[in-house]
Motif scaffolding. Sequence first.
Motif, PDB file in Angstrom:
ATOM      1  N   ILE A   5       0.856  -1.182   0.000  1.00 45.33           N
ATOM      2  CA  ILE A   5       0.000   0.000   0.000  1.00 45.33           C
ATOM      3  C   ILE A   5       0.896   1.238   0.000  1.00 45.33           C
ATOM      4  O   ILE A   5       1.810   1.339   0.831  1.00 45.33           O
ATOM      5  N   LEU A   6       0.633   2.168  -0.912  1.00 42.51           N
ATOM      6  CA  LEU A   6       1.378   3.428  -0.955  1.00 42.51           C
ATOM      7  C   LEU A   6       0.479   4.553  -0.471  1.00 42.51           C
ATOM      8  O   LEU A   6      -0.581   4.814  -1.057  1.00 42.51           O
ATOM      9  N   VAL A   7       0.890   5.228   0.603  1.00 40.11           N
ATOM     10  CA  VAL A   7       0.154   6.358   1.172  1.00 40.11           C
ATOM     11  C   VAL A   7       0.791   7.642   0.660  1.00 40.11           C
ATOM     12  O   VAL A   7       1.996   7.866   0.852  1.00 40.11           O
ATOM     13  N   VAL A   8      -0.014   8.501   0.017  1.00 46.07           N
ATOM     14  CA  VAL A   8       0.505   9.743  -0.556  1.00 46.07           C
ATOM     15  C   VAL A   8      -0.174  10.929   0.118  1.00 46.07           C
ATOM     16  O   VAL A   8      -1.396  11.088   0.034  1.00 46.07           O
ATOM     17  N   ASP A   9       0.611  11.754   0.814  1.00 51.01           N
ATOM     18  CA  ASP A   9       0.077  12.933   1.503  1.00 51.01           C
ATOM     19  C   ASP A   9       1.234  13.882   1.765  1.00 51.01           C
ATOM     20  O   ASP A   9       2.327  13.441   2.127  1.00 51.01           O
ATOM     21  N   TYR A  17      -0.004   9.006  10.525  1.00 50.71           N
ATOM     22  CA  TYR A  17      -1.262   8.451  11.017  1.00 50.71           C
ATOM     23  C   TYR A  17      -1.810   7.388  10.066  1.00 50.71           C
ATOM     24  O   TYR A  17      -2.217   6.306  10.490  1.00 50.71           O
ATOM     25  N   LEU A  18      -1.842   7.694   8.775  1.00 52.19           N
ATOM     26  CA  LEU A  18      -2.397   6.753   7.804  1.00 52.19           C
ATOM     27  C   LEU A  18      -1.572   5.462   7.764  1.00 52.19           C
ATOM     28  O   LEU A  18      -2.119   4.360   7.659  1.00 52.19           O
ATOM     29  N   ARG A  19      -0.266   5.617   7.876  1.00 46.69           N
ATOM     30  CA  ARG A  19       0.592   4.437   7.894  1.00 46.69           C
ATOM     31  C   ARG A  19       0.294   3.578   9.127  1.00 46.69           C
ATOM     32  O   ARG A  19       0.146   2.355   9.017  1.00 46.69           O
ATOM     33  N   GLN A  20       0.179   4.209  10.284  1.00 44.29           N
ATOM     34  CA  GLN A  20      -0.118   3.465  11.511  1.00 44.29           C
ATOM     35  C   GLN A  20      -1.483   2.779  11.414  1.00 44.29           C
ATOM     36  O   GLN A  20      -1.645   1.646  11.883  1.00 44.29           O
ATOM     37  N   MET A  21      -2.455   3.437  10.814  1.00 48.67           N
ATOM     38  CA  MET A  21      -3.783   2.852  10.676  1.00 48.67           C
ATOM     39  C   MET A  21      -3.746   1.591   9.813  1.00 48.67           C
ATOM     40  O   MET A  21      -4.363   0.576  10.136  1.00 48.67           O
ATOM     41  N   LEU A  22      -2.993   1.653   8.735  1.00 49.18           N
ATOM     42  CA  LEU A  22      -2.925   0.512   7.821  1.00 49.18           C
ATOM     43  C   LEU A  22      -2.027  -0.604   8.356  1.00 49.18           C
ATOM     44  O   LEU A  22      -2.243  -1.786   8.064  1.00 49.18           O
ATOM     45  N   GLU A  23      -1.032  -0.226   9.150  1.00 50.00           N
ATOM     46  CA  GLU A  23      -0.122  -1.238   9.685  1.00 50.00           C
ATOM     47  C   GLU A  23      -0.738  -2.050  10.824  1.00 50.00           C
ATOM     48  O   GLU A  23      -0.098  -2.959  11.352  1.00 50.00           O
ATOM     49  N   THR A  24      -1.988  -1.758  11.166  1.00 54.06           N
ATOM     50  CA  THR A  24      -2.708  -2.634  12.092  1.00 54.06           C
ATOM     51  C   THR A  24      -3.007  -3.985  11.432  1.00 54.06           C
ATOM     52  O   THR A  24      -3.379  -4.938  12.118  1.00 54.06           O
ATOM     53  N   GLN A  25      -2.836  -4.051  10.116  1.00 56.43           N
ATOM     54  CA  GLN A  25      -3.105  -5.279   9.364  1.00 56.43           C
ATOM     55  C   GLN A  25      -1.795  -6.001   9.054  1.00 56.43           C
ATOM     56  O   GLN A  25      -0.896  -5.426   8.428  1.00 56.43           O
TER      57      GLN A  25
END
Length: 377
Positions: A5-9, A17-25
């Motif tokens: 998953i690539l988070v762009v911001d 924050y978005l990285r931490q949210m996705l890394e719960t998986q």
Amino acid sequence: MKHKILVVDDSALMRKYLRQMLETQDDFEVHTARDGEDALRQIRELDPDVVTLDINMPVMDGLTCLSHIMTEFPRPVVMVSSLTEKGALATFEALELGAVDYLPKPDGTVSLRIKDLTDELVAKVRAALRAKRRPRRKTRAREEGLPKRSVGGRASPKSSTRPSTASPAEWAAAEEGVVLIGVSTGGPRTLEEILPELPADFPLPVLVAQHMPGKFTRVFAERLNRQCALRVAEVGGPTPLEPGTAWIARGDADVVVSRRKGRLVALSVPADERFLWHPSVERMVRSALDHVPPERLIAVELTGMGNDGAEAMAEVHRRGGRTVAESEETAVVFGMPRELIELGGASAVLPADQIAEQLVEWALGQSPAEGRGAARA
């Protein structure tokens, strides 16, 4: 197997924050990019499975980046947009360019409450992993230009998939009925294929529950109104359900069918937390069953995650109403329509580009067996 998953911001805090949210998986491998140009470089190198893409960024904004992605490196993209009217307009443009879905930031560009949406973000990314990308289909309205307005403010039925065979007087004399449409992920593009193909004098009112935030639904209704021969608006106060109109349920609320002074009306009501998604398709359809004979209902289950509306539409089918499930070949996410099919509740299973014609045939009084794409459920 890990999904990249690539988070762009452009905000370092949002990327964190978005990285931490996705890394719960456990099965997500998350990378980040700071702007559109950086994203394109990383897409070339990493070949991510899904991209989450901010809209407002320096160097290269999200919409420009998205157009490059869809042209050069097609893959599922989930937009992350501000919960504002400007953000809504940009989001719909992104969906038209090919984005699968969007996540609205609760507090604007830098949202300190974004982590409250962890479950929603994960669900949307997982849906994007399963989503199919299909080319934008031009409706006749798009090919020929916007429909002309005629006397009374109605559009001509120029964009109809077929000429009508009943007069407005005949339609007015018909018993009340309504078309109910439920849709979620992938819905805006799908609705923009179906609703512009209905004629201005379509004999039944149309009521749509599209899972969407409250600040987006009015903008979406206005966008559809410019594209459709039908008049399209957001449900506000008690709204008479009349032929030739399509009503979009207000986001962050539910919509129910009721009667006022003997007339069918749509009401925007506070969201019922017993239902998982809002506007709730299940609640909308069940309320219609309370006030409209089932044989005068047409219920349509389009693309979306989960099962919202499937049980209620199956009930419509069991009691003599007509139902359509969007087929797997066109559904961006085949969750909601699949649930309806598996319940044995679909009178017809059709690709999106055949649904408007089926609605016209049924509204003019043909039986399900006569309609195009007869029951395959």
